[in-house]
Design a protein around this motif. Structure first.
Motif, PDB file in Angstrom:
ATOM      1  N   THR A  27       0.811  -1.216   0.000  1.00  0.00           N
ATOM      2  CA  THR A  27       0.000   0.000   0.000  1.00  0.00           C
ATOM      3  C   THR A  27       0.849   1.272   0.000  1.00  0.00           C
ATOM      4  OG1 THR A  27      -1.898  -1.046   1.061  1.00  0.00           O
ATOM      5  CG2 THR A  27      -1.656   1.309   1.356  1.00  0.00           C
ATOM      6  N   SER A  53       1.736   3.963  -3.223  1.00  0.00           N
ATOM      7  CA  SER A  53       1.422   5.390  -3.205  1.00  0.00           C
ATOM      8  C   SER A  53       2.654   6.231  -3.514  1.00  0.00           C
ATOM      9  CB  SER A  53       0.844   5.771  -1.837  1.00  0.00           C
ATOM     10  OG  SER A  53       0.488   7.128  -1.804  1.00  0.00           O
ATOM     11  N   LYS A  68       3.449   8.612  -6.769  1.00  0.00           N
ATOM     12  CA  LYS A  68       3.822  10.016  -6.600  1.00  0.00           C
ATOM     13  C   LYS A  68       4.967  10.389  -7.545  1.00  0.00           C
ATOM     14  CE  LYS A  68       5.298  13.379  -3.100  1.00  0.00           C
ATOM     15  NZ  LYS A  68       6.480  13.842  -3.843  1.00  0.00           N
ATOM     16  N   ARG A  76      -0.349   8.361 -11.705  1.00  0.00           N
ATOM     17  CA  ARG A  76      -1.385   7.369 -11.425  1.00  0.00           C
ATOM     18  C   ARG A  76      -1.460   6.285 -12.503  1.00  0.00           C
ATOM     19  NH1 ARG A  76      -2.866   7.854  -6.106  1.00  0.00           N
ATOM     20  NH2 ARG A  76      -3.921   9.820  -5.648  1.00  0.00           N
ATOM     21  N   TYR A 105      -6.266   2.836  -4.681  1.00  0.00           N
ATOM     22  CA  TYR A 105      -6.079   4.262  -4.940  1.00  0.00           C
ATOM     23  C   TYR A 105      -6.950   4.764  -6.090  1.00  0.00           C
ATOM     24  CZ  TYR A 105      -2.232   4.026  -1.694  1.00  0.00           C
ATOM     25  OH  TYR A 105      -1.481   3.844  -0.546  1.00  0.00           O
ATOM     26  N   ARG A 130       0.345  14.124  -1.314  1.00  0.00           N
ATOM     27  CA  ARG A 130      -0.672  13.080  -1.395  1.00  0.00           C
ATOM     28  C   ARG A 130      -0.081  11.678  -1.307  1.00  0.00           C
ATOM     29  NH1 ARG A 130      -2.052  12.959  -7.888  1.00  0.00           N
ATOM     30  NH2 ARG A 130      -0.412  11.473  -8.385  1.00  0.00           N
ATOM     31  N   GLY A 131       1.125  11.473  -1.888  1.00  0.00           N
ATOM     32  CA  GLY A 131       1.687  10.124  -1.915  1.00  0.00           C
ATOM     33  C   GLY A 131       1.878   9.566  -0.521  1.00  0.00           C
ATOM     34  N   LYS A 132       2.548  10.323   0.335  1.00  0.00           N
ATOM     35  CA  LYS A 132       2.813   9.809   1.671  1.00  0.00           C
ATOM     36  C   LYS A 132       1.563   9.817   2.537  1.00  0.00           C
ATOM     37  CE  LYS A 132       4.637  14.268   3.380  1.00  0.00           C
ATOM     38  NZ  LYS A 132       5.834  14.951   3.900  1.00  0.00           N
ATOM     39  N   GLN A 191      -1.759   9.562   1.597  1.00  0.00           N
ATOM     40  CA  GLN A 191      -2.658   8.483   1.204  1.00  0.00           C
ATOM     41  C   GLN A 191      -2.041   7.124   1.496  1.00  0.00           C
ATOM     42  OE1 GLN A 191      -3.601   9.273  -2.907  1.00  0.00           O
ATOM     43  NE2 GLN A 191      -4.676  11.185  -2.432  1.00  0.00           N
ATOM     44  N   GLY A 192      -0.723   7.021   1.331  1.00  0.00           N
ATOM     45  CA  GLY A 192      -0.059   5.754   1.626  1.00  0.00           C
ATOM     46  C   GLY A 192      -0.130   5.393   3.096  1.00  0.00           C
ATOM     47  N   ASP A 204      -3.807   4.326   3.972  1.00  0.00           N
ATOM     48  CA  ASP A 204      -4.199   2.978   3.571  1.00  0.00           C
ATOM     49  C   ASP A 204      -3.354   1.909   4.255  1.00  0.00           C
ATOM     50  OD1 ASP A 204      -6.120   4.127   2.049  1.00  0.00           O
ATOM     51  OD2 ASP A 204      -5.606   3.095   0.187  1.00  0.00           O
TER      52      ASP A 204
END
Length: 405
Positions: free
Chosen positions: A67, A71, A75, A79, A126, A341-343, A345-346, A349
């Motif tokens: 997960t 993410s 990043k 996507r 994602y 957002r990458g870290k 959202q990662g 999740d």
């Protein structure tokens, strides 16, 4: 008077969301197939019957471990590239390796295939956040809901794939559903290749980011994570225990399947309007409604063990999860910048699926030691934690409003 927005961007927005909705459905057919069938295949292949459900647990481990890397990888590369890699390696590769394990009579090769399908899920989870990237601000909550609504069709197609295609591969009993997983993942790759994420939704070089600890200090971040993670963990724990509890009450497998199908519908059918409800009433009220609905699950589970009691409790469990998970996802999107957002959202999740893995592993033991009614009563504590986080966030909002006034 400003000119109306061009039509083409609106069409592109809807097409992007449609691609994500169908891709969500295709990936969920894979995971529902694993949840339905891999325990049975594991029992046939495993050297020890106690390991029968290990392939399912390994799928969840694959999701947990992939997960955050998924993410962070997206990043860097975007996507579309990440989603295609996840569907290719996890979906196509996982389906074919699982099929090869069955053909070879190898339990551990079959487990490796399920691990790859878990990686597929690690990337595909994602899709809901990608809906935020491709949607205009007023459409974002609804876009997340529509993507999650892809699970409605999967609620029918997953069990169908796990039963109707068992003999589709000659001389490999139970191999057909895993071949279908690989073929559907190929279809998903074709669709995802047409996904176009606006530049504002892709990583930009040189963007400033805040430390994760500073982001996590936001009350709404904590509420988003707690609602999504605990809501998901409670749902999986009770859902996993339900077939065992119903069988213990003497219900037939056909009745168990009926209840589980309605539960999955309860999980995903509300997604058609959850986003609109968030836009109308606000995410705070939707999260509060999710808590109240989960309390209803506990109530009905302790009123009796008839078919009607299981049906009402499991439908409420699904709806409560939907409100908490989609509400939490929408709220999380407001806590970070594009560069962060990458870290964010990662981490979100990673926490969610860690609790999901723990819930699925604990479910059988709790049911054995506590029984069905007491197991549900034990869920009051984690539900209370969500409620406390919501109250704290509400107080913080009132204090901020008072200070600004």
């Amino acid at each position: 008077m400003p000119a109306p927005p061009p039509v083409q961007p609106q069409r592109r927005e809807k097409l992007n969301v449609a691609i994500l909705v169908v891709s969500q459905m295709l990936f969920m057919v894979a995971t529902i197939t694993v949840m339905t069938l891999s325990g049975v295949v594991g029992q046939q292949l495993s050297p020890n019957p106690a390991y029968a459900t290990l392939p399912i647990a390994i799928m969840m481990i694959g999701t947990v471990t992939s997960t955050l890397p998924a993410s962070l990888f997206m990043k860097r590369v975007g996507r579309r590239t990440g989603f295609i890699l996840g569907a290719g390696l996890g979906g196509v590769g996982g389906g074919l390796v699982s099929l090869g394990g069955i053909a070879a009579g190898s339990f551990w090769l079959f487990c490796a295939g399920n691990l790859l399908i878990g990686l597929y899920q690690g990337f595909a989870m994602y899709y809901r956040f990608a809906a935020v990237d491709v949607a205009s601000p007023g459409f974002r909550s609804k876009a997340i809901s529509l993507v999650m609504a892809g699970g409605v069709a999967a609620a029918f197609l997953g069990p169908w794939n796990a039963s109707a295609t068992l003999d589709w591969v000659p001389d490999v009993p139970s191999g057909g559903p895993y071949l279908i997983i690989a073929l559907l993942a190929l279809l998903a790759i074709g669709l995802l290749s047409q996904l176009k994420v606006p530049a504002s939704g892709e990583p930009q070089p040189g963007e400033a980011t805040r430390p994760m600890a500073r982001i996590a200090r936001q009350p709404r971040f904590r509420v988003a994570v707690i609602a999504g993670a605990i809501g998901y963990g409670v749902m999986v724990l009770v859902m996993t225990a339900t077939p065992l509890a119903m069988r213990g009450q003497g219900f037939e497998m056909s009745q168990v399947a009926f209840i589980m199908q309605w539960h999955v519908l309860g999980m995903y059918a509300p997604s058609f309007f959850t986003g609109s409800l968030i836009s109308r009433f606000g995410v705070e009220r939707i999260l509060t409604a999710g808590v109240v609905i989960l309390l209803g699950t506990v109530l009905f589970s302790n009123l009796g063990t008839s078919m009607a009691h299981f049906w009402v409790a499991l439908v409420l469990l699904g709806i409560g999860w939907n409100f908490l998970f989609i509400g939490g996802s929408a709220l999380l999107a407001a806590t970070h910048s594009e560069a962060e957002r990458g870290k964010v959202q990662g981490v979100n999740d990673l926490i969610i699926f860690s609790l999901v893995a723990v819930g699925s592993l604990m479910s059988g033991q709790l049911l054995h030691h506590l029984g069905w009614e007491s197991l549900n009563l034990a869920m009051l504590l984690p539900i209370l934690i969500i409620a406390i986080a919501l109250v704290g966030w509400q107080q913080s909002n009132r204090q901020e409003a008072g200070a600004s006034t």
